[in-house]
Motif scaffolding. Structure first.
Motif, PDB file in Angstrom:
ATOM      1  N   SER A   1       0.827  -1.213   0.000  1.00 52.25           N
ATOM      2  CA  SER A   1       0.000   0.000   0.000  1.00 52.25           C
ATOM      3  C   SER A   1       0.857   1.258   0.000  1.00 52.25           C
ATOM      4  O   SER A   1       0.605   2.207  -0.766  1.00 52.25           O
ATOM      5  CB  SER A   1      -0.939  -0.002   1.213  1.00 52.25           C
ATOM      6  OG  SER A   1      -1.808  -1.104   1.175  1.00 52.25           O
TER       7      SER A   1
ATOM      8  N   THR B   1       2.605   1.617  -3.359  1.00 52.66           N
ATOM      9  CA  THR B   1       1.673   2.047  -4.400  1.00 52.66           C
ATOM     10  C   THR B   1       1.344   3.528  -4.278  1.00 52.66           C
ATOM     11  O   THR B   1       1.308   4.252  -5.280  1.00 52.66           O
ATOM     12  CB  THR B   1       0.377   1.216  -4.325  1.00 52.66           C
ATOM     13  OG1 THR B   1       0.698  -0.170  -4.458  1.00 52.66           O
ATOM     14  CG2 THR B   1      -0.593   1.618  -5.429  1.00 52.66           C
TER      15      THR B   1
ATOM     16  N   THR C   1       1.314  -1.986  -9.670  1.00 50.78           N
ATOM     17  CA  THR C   1       2.293  -1.732  -8.613  1.00 50.78           C
ATOM     18  C   THR C   1       1.975  -2.534  -7.361  1.00 50.78           C
ATOM     19  O   THR C   1       2.865  -3.158  -6.760  1.00 50.78           O
ATOM     20  CB  THR C   1       2.339  -0.235  -8.280  1.00 50.78           C
ATOM     21  OG1 THR C   1       2.668   0.505  -9.458  1.00 50.78           O
ATOM     22  CG2 THR C   1       3.367   0.052  -7.206  1.00 50.78           C
ATOM     23  N   PHE C   2       0.711  -2.521  -6.947  1.00 52.50           N
ATOM     24  CA  PHE C   2       0.319  -3.245  -5.742  1.00 52.50           C
ATOM     25  C   PHE C   2       0.561  -4.741  -5.914  1.00 52.50           C
ATOM     26  O   PHE C   2       1.098  -5.403  -5.022  1.00 52.50           O
ATOM     27  CB  PHE C   2      -1.161  -2.992  -5.428  1.00 52.50           C
ATOM     28  CG  PHE C   2      -1.605  -3.575  -4.115  1.00 52.50           C
ATOM     29  CD1 PHE C   2      -1.533  -2.830  -2.950  1.00 52.50           C
ATOM     30  CD2 PHE C   2      -2.096  -4.877  -4.043  1.00 52.50           C
ATOM     31  CE1 PHE C   2      -1.930  -3.366  -1.729  1.00 52.50           C
ATOM     32  CE2 PHE C   2      -2.497  -5.425  -2.828  1.00 52.50           C
ATOM     33  CZ  PHE C   2      -2.419  -4.662  -1.674  1.00 52.50           C
TER      34      PHE C   2
ATOM     35  N   SER D   1       4.343  -5.538  -5.865  1.00 53.41           N
ATOM     36  CA  SER D   1       4.908  -5.401  -4.519  1.00 53.41           C
ATOM     37  C   SER D   1       4.405  -6.497  -3.586  1.00 53.41           C
ATOM     38  O   SER D   1       5.159  -7.008  -2.753  1.00 53.41           O
ATOM     39  CB  SER D   1       4.553  -4.030  -3.934  1.00 53.41           C
ATOM     40  OG  SER D   1       4.986  -2.988  -4.773  1.00 53.41           O
TER      41      SER D   1
ATOM     42  N   ASN E   1       9.240  -0.231  -9.396  1.00 53.88           N
ATOM     43  CA  ASN E   1       7.891  -0.096  -9.965  1.00 53.88           C
ATOM     44  C   ASN E   1       7.618   1.281 -10.567  1.00 53.88           C
ATOM     45  O   ASN E   1       6.715   1.410 -11.399  1.00 53.88           O
ATOM     46  CB  ASN E   1       6.841  -0.389  -8.886  1.00 53.88           C
ATOM     47  CG  ASN E   1       6.751  -1.857  -8.547  1.00 53.88           C
ATOM     48  OD1 ASN E   1       6.235  -2.661  -9.308  1.00 53.88           O
ATOM     49  ND2 ASN E   1       7.265  -2.224  -7.386  1.00 53.88           N
TER      50      ASN E   1
ATOM     51  N   ALA F   1       5.181   2.601 -13.974  1.00 52.26           N
ATOM     52  CA  ALA F   1       4.039   3.457 -13.647  1.00 52.26           C
ATOM     53  C   ALA F   1       4.132   4.799 -14.380  1.00 52.26           C
ATOM     54  O   ALA F   1       3.128   5.323 -14.873  1.00 52.26           O
ATOM     55  CB  ALA F   1       3.965   3.676 -12.138  1.00 52.26           C
TER      56      ALA F   1
ATOM     57  N   GLY G   1      -1.763   1.575 -10.421  1.00 48.10           N
ATOM     58  CA  GLY G   1      -1.862   1.154  -9.032  1.00 48.10           C
ATOM     59  C   GLY G   1      -2.027  -0.353  -8.880  1.00 48.10           C
ATOM     60  O   GLY G   1      -1.409  -0.967  -8.011  1.00 48.10           O
TER      61      GLY G   1
END
Length: 281
Positions: free
Chosen positions: A83, A86, A207-208, A211, A154, A158, A204
């Motif tokens: 979180s 992100t 990325t989330f 990760s 990341n 993005a 998002g």
């Protein structure tokens, strides 16, 4: 002639539809098998022939995941790290993507190529230098020891997503804001941000997910149980003489839930972001 063309087109569409259904079933089969196996007793997991449905459904594997192992700690760690990563990545990607898409930037073309190269760079190639760096800085067994490298790995992808999405927005949006005396920062936050939500959701989710599921760095940097993430925790379930497959299945089902919920809740925005800009060059 028209009838032949129409029949040929229908045949083509039907073939595409059938292929899509087959691919969807093949994709869903492992997920269903994981879900069903998590409710099977240990003795039933190795039965031959295997049963499609659990014959004696049980929640024992879920109880073991949270009772015998520290799975709740792993989940909290993964959700927290993913979180924060992100949130920071999206904030930086929004302004960076805006600059690359809407402003005259020197060396924009090589910079974009560099972003793509970095986004596909293998983690294992820099794992040892990163470990030595984190050890010298005292960042091992900590949250920020994973968050900072996750941001670095990341962010390029993005930024690429946001740049490709923002470059297709009409410039009239900014012109009207500038005529009203808005600064660049105010323009991004008040005008660009609401219009860029599909692109942000797309970046998002990527990325989330990246990760949350990353394994190599999490395994290498955090050796203490209190800082382990879900992928590492599940990999270390069991011992040399016993592998609790049922508990691993149950933990995997729980680990899938946060990502599945995100995709289901924001699916329209993600699809819109991907089709509008995320897959464009």
């Amino acid at each position: 002639m028209r009838n032949r063309t129409r029949k040929g087109w229908r045949k083509y569409v039907n073939t595409i539809n059938i292929s899509a259904v087959v691919i969807a079933l093949l994709t869903a089969l492992p997920i269903y098998w994981l879900f069903a196996s998590s409710f099977k007793p240990t003795g039933e997991l190795g039965a031959l022939p295997p049963s499609i449905l659990p014959q004696n459904p049980t929640l024992d594997h879920y109880r073991e995941a949270f009772g015998q192992y520290s799975f709740s700690t792993y989940m909290l760690n993964s959700v927290l790290i993913a979180s924060v990563t992100t949130a920071v990545v999206l904030a930086l990607a929004l302004f960076s993507g805006y600059a690359l898409a809407r402003m005259p930037v020197r060396g924009k073309a090589p910079l974009l190529v560099g972003l793509l190269v970095i986004s596909v760079f293998p983690t294992i190639a820099v794992l040892t230098p990163l470990y030595l760096l984190e050890r010298s800085l005292g960042m091992l067994n900590s949250y920020h020891g994973l968050i900072l490298p996750y941001i670095a790995f990341n962010l390029p992808f993005a930024v690429w997503i946001m740049r490709n999405y923002l470059k297709d927005l009409p410039f009239e949006l900014e012109e009207s804001a500038r005529m009203d005396g808005a600064s660049s920062t105010r323009t991004v936050l008040s005008i660009i941000l609401p219009a860029a939500r599909p692109g942000l959701f797309t970046a998002g989710i990527f990325t989330f997910t990246a990760s949350f599921t990353e394994f190599l760095m999490a395994m290498t940097f955090n050796s203490e149980d209190n800082f382990r993430t879900v992928p590492v925790g599940i990999a270390l379930f069991g011992s040399e003489f016993d592998i609790p497959y049922g508990t691993i299945f149950a933990a995997s089902v729980i680990a899938i839930l946060p990502i599945a919920i995100l995709v289901l809740v924001f699916r329209k925005s993600v699809v819109s972001g991907m089709t509008a800009g995320a897959v464009k060059g």
